[in-house]
Design a protein around this motif. Structure first.
Motif, PDB file in Angstrom:
ATOM      1  N   VAL A   1      19.487  85.509 -49.337  1.00 43.41           N
ATOM      2  CA  VAL A   1      19.025  86.522 -48.389  1.00 43.41           C
ATOM      3  C   VAL A   1      20.160  87.460 -48.005  1.00 43.41           C
ATOM      4  O   VAL A   1      19.999  88.680 -47.968  1.00 43.41           O
TER       5      VAL A   1
ATOM      6  N   GLU B   1      16.886  79.176 -47.497  1.00 44.34           N
ATOM      7  CA  GLU B   1      16.481  80.555 -47.776  1.00 44.34           C
ATOM      8  C   GLU B   1      15.347  80.983 -46.847  1.00 44.34           C
ATOM      9  O   GLU B   1      15.373  82.086 -46.269  1.00 44.34           O
TER      10      GLU B   1
ATOM     11  N   ARG C   1      15.240  83.922 -43.945  1.00 44.98           N
ATOM     12  CA  ARG C   1      14.269  85.019 -43.886  1.00 44.98           C
ATOM     13  C   ARG C   1      13.616  85.076 -42.500  1.00 44.98           C
ATOM     14  O   ARG C   1      13.379  86.163 -41.957  1.00 44.98           O
TER      15      ARG C   1
END
Length: 390
Positions: A37, A371, A375
């Motif tokens: 990210v 991840e 986000r």
């Protein structure tokens, strides 16, 4: 116009995921997910431990030298064991590495015949190398000898009624008639011993080493009282020989009574997770950080009683940094209490799976979960912060 909001500074400070990943590998997996990210994110990796298995690796991850010692395992047989010297020249000895519960060679014999001789071997070896400070991680041991083996390897003699030497095992302790401490290694008086443990149990009694931890090491219910009586007899004679009473001090029951022997030697006792946090520079890493991610193999109510993620979270809170828990599994009944401490509690398992599958795929699962957390974190930031524009 492009969003130029800088990537957050994230501290990743997990314990090991026992049976699956070391703390370093777990932290690296989380960092991998975060960088999907934020490609150039400042991810500050600080693997942690609480004095049990993985403590040596966590301390050496930030610098120092790994060395291999020849010592005796819990069965008294020669073996090779890892140890280390930190950047400040402090030595580190891990009980789980020498007399660990997961060592099949050391645990092939019953608990009443196991000994901590190897811990004494390791300490003596570091004294030979000039150590002035030795950290001893007490978690994960398979022994219940009250530290008799450690003391024996450092020069203490255990004698029967005829004055003959006895082996330093629980099975022999009740035969003790006297203890000779005149040969105790004099270098110990010039060396600082630091015991790393979160256990505050006394040596004997219903909260003592044998009753509380003996069954975890293979002691049958019928053996507990015998083991406890042997430790009491050993304590009576050792305390008389040294002129001090230490059996009821917090931590005396740690590692099958190894804590008792270390108290007898004048060691200081400190929470293992706090020592590791200090040694790896957790507080420095948290300076100007935006987020901390910590975790362990399984989180439950015990996590809130001084386990590594709790300590990491406490340091983060002091620094004004939110802390998220990402553990292999989270006990459902503990979730309400954990949620009062952590800013979100998550498991990387995407759905039902076998334990073997979770263990074998742990790195991928952790990276994927990290991840998705990143986000979510980024979405929350976007909703509350107007980006600068160019």
């Amino acid at each position: 116009m492009p969003n130029t909001v800088a990537a957050p500074v994230v501290v990743v400070a997990p314990d090991s995921f026992k049976g699956s990943l070391t703390a370093q590998r777990a932290a690296d997996a989380v960092a991998t997910g975060l960088r999907r990210v934020w490609h150039n994110a400042d991810v500050r990796i600080r693997p942690l431990a609480d004095g049990g298995e993985g403590t040596l690796d966590a301390l050496l991850a930030q610098g120092g030298k790994r060395i291999t010692l020849t010592v005796r395992n819990a069965a008294g047989e020669p073996c090779k064991a890892a140890s280390g010297v930190l950047a400040d020249q402090s030595a580190i000895v891990e009980s789980a590495e020498i007399v660990g519960l997961t060592d099949p060679a050391g645990t092939r014999i019953s608990i009443e015949n196991r000994s901590t001789l190897g811990l004494g071997d390791a300490i003596r070896s570091h004294l030979d190398k000039g150590a002035q400070r030795i950290l001893i991680a007490l978690g994960g041991s398979s022994t219940n000898d009250g530290g008799a083996g450690l003391l024996n390897a450092l020069g203490v003699r255990l004698l029967d009624e005829e004055g003959d030497a006895l082996p330093p095992t629980p099975a022999s302790l009740e035969q003790l008639a006297s203890i000779d401490v005149t040969g105790l290694d004099a270098r110990l008086r010039r060396c600082e011993l630091v015991a790393m443990t979160d256990v505050d149990n006394p040596l004997c009694g219903p909260q003592g080493a044998s009753a509380m931890f003996g069954p975890q090491k293979g002691a049958k219910p019928s053996q507990v009282a015998t083991l406890d009586h042997a430790l009491k007899h050993f304590a009576d004679l050792l305390e008389a020989a040294l002129g001090k009473r230490v059996r009821d001090l917090p931590g005396a029951g740690a590692a099958g009574g190894l804590g008792f022997a270390l108290h007898a030697l004048g060691a200081t006792f400190q929470p293992g997770a706090e020592i590791v946090a200090k040694e790896v520079g957790l507080d420095a890493a948290l300076e100007n950080a935006d987020w901390l991610i910590t975790g362990e193999g399984r989180s439950d109510e015990q996590t809130l009683h001084g386990k590594t993620p709790y300590i990491a979270c406490a340091h983060a809170r002091s620094a004004g940094v939110p802390a998220t828990l990402l553990s292999g599994a989270i006990a459902p009944d503990a979730l309400p209490a954990l949620s009062q401490v952590f800013s979100g509690c998550f498991s990387p398992a995407p759905g039902p799976m076998t334990l073997d599958a979770a263990i074998s795929g742990a790195e991928v699962l952790l990276a994927d979960a990290a991840e998705q957390l990143a986000r979510l974190f980024e979405s929350a930031r976007a909703a509350t912060k107007r980006p600068t524009t160019v």
